[in-house]
Structure formats: structure tokens, C-alpha cells
Write a protein that holds these residues in place. Structure first.
Motif, mmCIF file in Angstrom:
data_model
loop_
_atom_site.group_PDB
_atom_site.id
_atom_site.type_symbol
_atom_site.label_atom_id
_atom_site.label_comp_id
_atom_site.label_asym_id
_atom_site.label_seq_id
_atom_site.Cartn_x
_atom_site.Cartn_y
_atom_site.Cartn_z
ATOM 1 N N GLY A 8 -28.139 33.312 16.886
ATOM 2 C CA GLY A 8 -28.592 33.539 15.464
ATOM 3 C C GLY A 8 -27.622 32.366 15.238
ATOM 4 N N MET A 9 -26.587 32.271 14.932
ATOM 5 C CA MET A 9 -25.702 31.693 13.976
ATOM 6 C C MET A 9 -25.398 30.107 14.955
ATOM 7 S SD MET A 9 -22.077 32.880 12.951
ATOM 8 C CE MET A 9 -20.512 31.339 11.942
ATOM 9 N N LEU A 10 -25.206 30.254 15.736
ATOM 10 C CA LEU A 10 -25.786 28.452 16.468
ATOM 11 C C LEU A 10 -26.978 28.463 16.107
ATOM 12 C CD1 LEU A 10 -23.810 29.746 20.114
ATOM 13 C CD2 LEU A 10 -23.174 27.984 18.156
ATOM 14 N N PHE A 11 -27.573 29.195 16.376
ATOM 15 C CA PHE A 11 -29.270 28.471 16.495
ATOM 16 C C PHE A 11 -30.139 27.519 15.089
ATOM 17 C CE2 PHE A 11 -34.021 29.583 15.877
ATOM 18 C CZ PHE A 11 -34.515 28.600 16.870
ATOM 19 N N GLY A 12 -29.147 28.534 14.039
ATOM 20 C CA GLY A 12 -28.889 27.799 13.251
ATOM 21 C C GLY A 12 -30.293 27.899 11.645
ATOM 22 N N ARG A 13 -29.803 27.887 10.737
ATOM 23 C CA ARG A 13 -30.998 27.890 9.490
ATOM 24 C C ARG A 13 -32.482 27.079 9.342
ATOM 25 N NH1 ARG A 13 -32.026 26.541 3.978
ATOM 26 N NH2 ARG A 13 -32.549 28.742 2.956
ATOM 27 N N GLU A 14 -31.683 25.748 9.508
ATOM 28 C CA GLU A 14 -32.319 24.323 9.635
ATOM 29 C C GLU A 14 -33.074 24.318 11.280
ATOM 30 O OE1 GLU A 14 -29.939 20.949 9.368
ATOM 31 O OE2 GLU A 14 -29.193 21.354 7.430
ATOM 32 N N ARG A 15 -32.939 25.038 12.403
ATOM 33 C CA ARG A 15 -34.005 25.656 13.233
ATOM 34 C C ARG A 15 -34.536 26.073 12.747
ATOM 35 N NH1 ARG A 15 -30.357 24.765 18.795
ATOM 36 N NH2 ARG A 15 -29.706 23.332 17.309
ATOM 37 N N MET A 16 -34.162 26.622 12.800
ATOM 38 C CA MET A 16 -35.673 27.836 12.590
ATOM 39 C C MET A 16 -36.258 27.402 11.639
ATOM 40 S SD MET A 16 -36.263 31.013 12.828
ATOM 41 C CE MET A 16 -34.887 32.052 13.202
ATOM 42 N N HIS A 17 -36.207 26.580 9.981
ATOM 43 C CA HIS A 17 -36.689 26.413 9.864
ATOM 44 C C HIS A 17 -38.295 25.121 9.987
ATOM 45 C CE1 HIS A 17 -36.068 27.643 5.494
ATOM 46 N NE2 HIS A 17 -35.561 28.024 5.647
ATOM 47 N N ALA A 18 -37.327 24.803 10.938
ATOM 48 C CA ALA A 18 -38.323 23.318 11.657
ATOM 49 C C ALA A 18 -39.059 23.796 12.694
ATOM 50 C CB ALA A 18 -37.224 22.430 12.631
ATOM 51 N N ILE A 19 -38.478 25.284 13.204
ATOM 52 C CA ILE A 19 -40.386 25.694 14.271
ATOM 53 C C ILE A 19 -40.287 26.697 13.639
ATOM 54 C CG2 ILE A 19 -40.094 28.241 16.237
ATOM 55 C CD1 ILE A 19 -37.220 27.062 16.607
ATOM 56 N N TRP A 20 -40.226 27.270 12.216
ATOM 57 C CA TRP A 20 -41.161 28.246 11.657
ATOM 58 C C TRP A 20 -42.808 27.304 10.917
ATOM 59 C CZ3 TRP A 20 -40.922 33.593 10.328
ATOM 60 C CH2 TRP A 20 -41.561 33.687 9.271
ATOM 61 N N GLY A 21 -41.971 26.680 10.449
ATOM 62 C CA GLY A 21 -43.017 25.568 10.254
ATOM 63 C C GLY A 21 -44.209 24.680 11.150
ATOM 64 N N LYS A 22 -43.928 24.963 12.373
ATOM 65 C CA LYS A 22 -44.928 24.254 13.014
ATOM 66 C C LYS A 22 -45.524 25.961 14.042
ATOM 67 C CE LYS A 22 -41.661 21.106 15.266
ATOM 68 N NZ LYS A 22 -40.311 20.781 16.703
ATOM 69 N N LEU A 23 -45.242 27.123 13.307
ATOM 70 C CA LEU A 23 -45.848 27.837 13.643
ATOM 71 C C LEU A 23 -47.558 28.127 12.864
ATOM 72 C CD1 LEU A 23 -43.480 30.423 13.801
ATOM 73 C CD2 LEU A 23 -44.371 29.856 15.954
ATOM 74 N N PRO A 24 -48.270 28.287 13.925
ATOM 75 C CA PRO A 24 -50.085 28.414 12.822
ATOM 76 C C PRO A 24 -50.059 29.899 11.990
ATOM 77 C CG PRO A 24 -50.317 29.494 14.554
ATOM 78 C CD PRO A 24 -48.432 28.915 14.855
ATOM 79 N N LEU A 25 -50.616 29.618 10.403
ATOM 80 C CA LEU A 25 -50.846 30.809 9.573
ATOM 81 C C LEU A 25 -49.251 31.150 9.159
ATOM 82 C CD1 LEU A 25 -52.928 32.868 11.483
ATOM 83 C CD2 LEU A 25 -53.637 31.101 9.847
ATOM 84 N N VAL A 26 -48.542 30.469 9.068
ATOM 85 C CA VAL A 26 -47.027 30.461 8.263
ATOM 86 C C VAL A 26 -46.399 29.404 7.298
ATOM 87 C CG1 VAL A 26 -46.459 31.961 10.397
ATOM 88 C CG2 VAL A 26 -45.652 30.287 10.006
ATOM 89 N N ASN A 27 -46.549 29.963 6.006
ATOM 90 C CA ASN A 27 -45.326 28.583 5.395
ATOM 91 C C ASN A 27 -44.178 28.894 5.601
ATOM 92 O OD1 ASN A 27 -48.331 28.292 4.804
ATOM 93 N ND2 ASN A 27 -48.654 29.879 3.500
ATOM 94 N N ALA A 28 -43.757 27.359 4.980
ATOM 95 C CA ALA A 28 -42.561 27.763 4.498
ATOM 96 C C ALA A 28 -42.049 29.200 3.632
ATOM 97 C CB ALA A 28 -41.665 26.660 4.062
ATOM 98 N N SER A 29 -42.759 29.089 2.936
ATOM 99 C CA SER A 29 -42.226 30.294 1.357
ATOM 100 C C SER A 29 -42.076 31.650 2.364
ATOM 101 C CB SER A 29 -43.600 30.112 0.690
ATOM 102 O OG SER A 29 -44.587 29.880 1.089
ATOM 103 N N ASP A 30 -42.405 31.703 3.174
ATOM 104 C CA ASP A 30 -42.108 33.051 3.480
ATOM 105 C C ASP A 30 -41.179 33.533 4.651
ATOM 106 O OD1 ASP A 30 -45.094 34.062 3.097
ATOM 107 O OD2 ASP A 30 -45.804 32.459 5.259
ATOM 108 N N LEU A 31 -40.481 32.032 5.144
ATOM 109 C CA LEU A 31 -38.980 32.313 6.048
ATOM 110 C C LEU A 31 -38.170 32.363 4.212
ATOM 111 C CD1 LEU A 31 -37.648 32.422 8.094
ATOM 112 C CD2 LEU A 31 -37.631 29.442 7.900
ATOM 113 N N VAL A 32 -38.219 31.613 3.709
ATOM 114 C CA VAL A 32 -37.617 31.891 1.812
ATOM 115 C C VAL A 32 -37.663 33.217 1.886
ATOM 116 C CG1 VAL A 32 -37.318 30.928 -0.326
ATOM 117 C CG2 VAL A 32 -38.234 29.183 1.661
ATOM 118 N N ARG A 33 -39.219 33.463 1.528
ATOM 119 C CA ARG A 33 -38.884 34.952 1.208
ATOM 120 C C ARG A 33 -37.769 36.075 2.342
ATOM 121 N NH1 ARG A 33 -43.923 33.984 -0.668
ATOM 122 N NH2 ARG A 33 -45.295 34.507 1.927
#
Length: 220
Positions: free
Chosen positions: A87-112
Motif C-alpha cells: 500500500g505504501m509503495l502503491f501510494g496516494r497519487e496512484r490510488m487517486h489516478a486509478i480511482w478517477g478512472k472507475l465508473p460511478l465514483v468521484n474523487a470526493s469519495d476517496l477524499v472522504r
């Protein structure tokens, strides 16, 4: 005494139980620890088999009860730390990048989600070690959010010790009926999985409804 010398009715020889019994027979406590470390990295491997079986082995004198608890807890921590580093190597930025490509989700969901973990991460890591399915998964967001490693190690060790002690002692006291534990923990795992599916379905339904309303407002 070895597990392989027990009467056929007592001897676990088939499938995963047979593999775990072989590890404990060959390596003793370290074998049980290795099996649990692998269970953390590959959640389909069932701790509800390994831990009661290790307790049963302790009851038969294959290893001591203290050794059973020490090595299984150490294996849990080693496996959890490996997932923490992933998880640490995966990193927050990469998680946000993948999250942003998923359908039916918003960046605000990950922030929450991140804000929730910042507030409740210590409880989530400690209690998560005692919940089937989430026992392994909880280590990844802890790494992504860079929870201080000493805190993570302490919480993981304590939570793992509680879970391992319950299942190891159950196998120790149940003796050759140790596999009864697998049945009940398996039911608990199915309940947890069902609740997760319901939660995901409810989330997707809310998302689809909100998107439909947004399109309607734009059209009007």
C-alpha cells in the motif's frame, strides 16, 4: 508426537488442512507462522483452518501452546507488514489516478474515505484484524495513508493476538473436533461478504440515481 501419527479419524490429510498439517508437522511453530503469513497475503487461504489446526497440534504435543500463539501471531504481523508496504509503495497519487478512472465514483469519495481513515484508522486496523476478509485488506489502506509503522505494528500485533488466541484455543480445547471452528467462522465470513455486497449494491444504486437526476436537471 506428529499429526501424521494420529488415528485416521483425527488425522487431517486432505486439501488445505493436509497441507497446513504437513507444515506444522515438519517445521513446528515456524510452519504454522509461515502458513498464517501466506494466509494474510492470499486471503482465500483460510485462517479458520490453520489456527484451530495449530491449536489441535498443541493439544497433541506437536508444539507448545505458547509456541503456537507466538508463531501464528508473528506470521500474521509479517504478512500484514508486507501488505502495508504494498500500500505504501502503491501510494496516494496512484490510488487517486486509478480511482478517477472507475465508473460511478468521484474523487470526493476517496477524499472522504481518507478523512475517515485519518479519524478512525487506529480502530479500523485493530478491529479489522478480527474480521474475516478484512483481516488482510485493512493493511493496504494503512500503508497508502502512511500510518506510522510502530503504531501499525502495535495495533496489528494486538488485534492478531486476540483473533489467533480465540481460534487456537478453540482448536486446543475441541481436540479432534477442531474443524467445527471452520464451520462457524465460515458462516461469519459469508455474513460479512453478504453485508459488503449489500453495501456496494446500495452505493451503486445511490450513484446511479444521483447521476440520473443530474442528467434530468441538465435536460430541463
Amino acid at each position: 508426537m506428529h499429526l501424521t501419527t494420529l488415528a485416521p479419524a483425527q488425522q487431517p490429510t486432505d486439501g488445505f488442512a493436509g497441507w497446513a498439517a504437513g507444515l506444522v508437522d515438519t517445521l513446528g511453530g515456524p510452519g504454522a507462522g509461515l502458513a498464517i503469513a501466506l494466509e494474510n497475503l492470499f486471503p482465500p487461504l483460510p485462517s479458520e483452518v490453520i489456527l484451530p489446526l495449530t491449536g489441535f497440534a498443541a493439544g497433541q504435543g506437536v508444539l507448545s501452546l505458547v509456541s503456537a500463539l507466538f508463531w501464528t501471531t508473528l506470521g500474521s504481523v509479517v504478512g500484514a507488514v508486507a501488505l502495508y508496504w504494498i500500500g505504501m509503495l502503491f501510494g496516494r497519487e496512484r490510488m487517486h489516478a486509478i480511482w478517477g478512472k472507475l465508473p460511478l465514483v468521484n474523487a470526493s469519495d476517496l477524499v472522504r474515505t481518507e478523512e475517515w481513515f485519518a479519524r478512525h484508522g487506529t480502530k479500523a486496523v485493530f478491529l479489522g484484524r478480527m474480521v474475516p476478509i478484512f483481516r488482510s485488506l485493512i493493511s493496504v489502506p494503512a500503508g497508502v495513508e502512511r500510518m506510522p509503522l510502530p503504531v501499525f505494528l502495535m495495533l496489528t500485533t494486538l488485534g492478531s493476538l486476540v483473533w489467533n488466541s480465540v481460534l487456537v484455543m478453540a482448536g486446543y480445547w475441541l481436540g479432534d473436533q477442531w474443524d467445527v471452528v471452520e464451520t462457524y467462522v465460515g458462516i461469519l465470513s459469508k455474513v460479512v461478504a453478504a453485508l459488503v455486497l449489500v453495501a456496494v449494491a446500495a452505493y451503486l444504486a445511490v450513484r446511479l440515481r444521483s447521476r440520473g437526476r443530474a442528467r434530468h436537471r441538465r435536460a430541463s
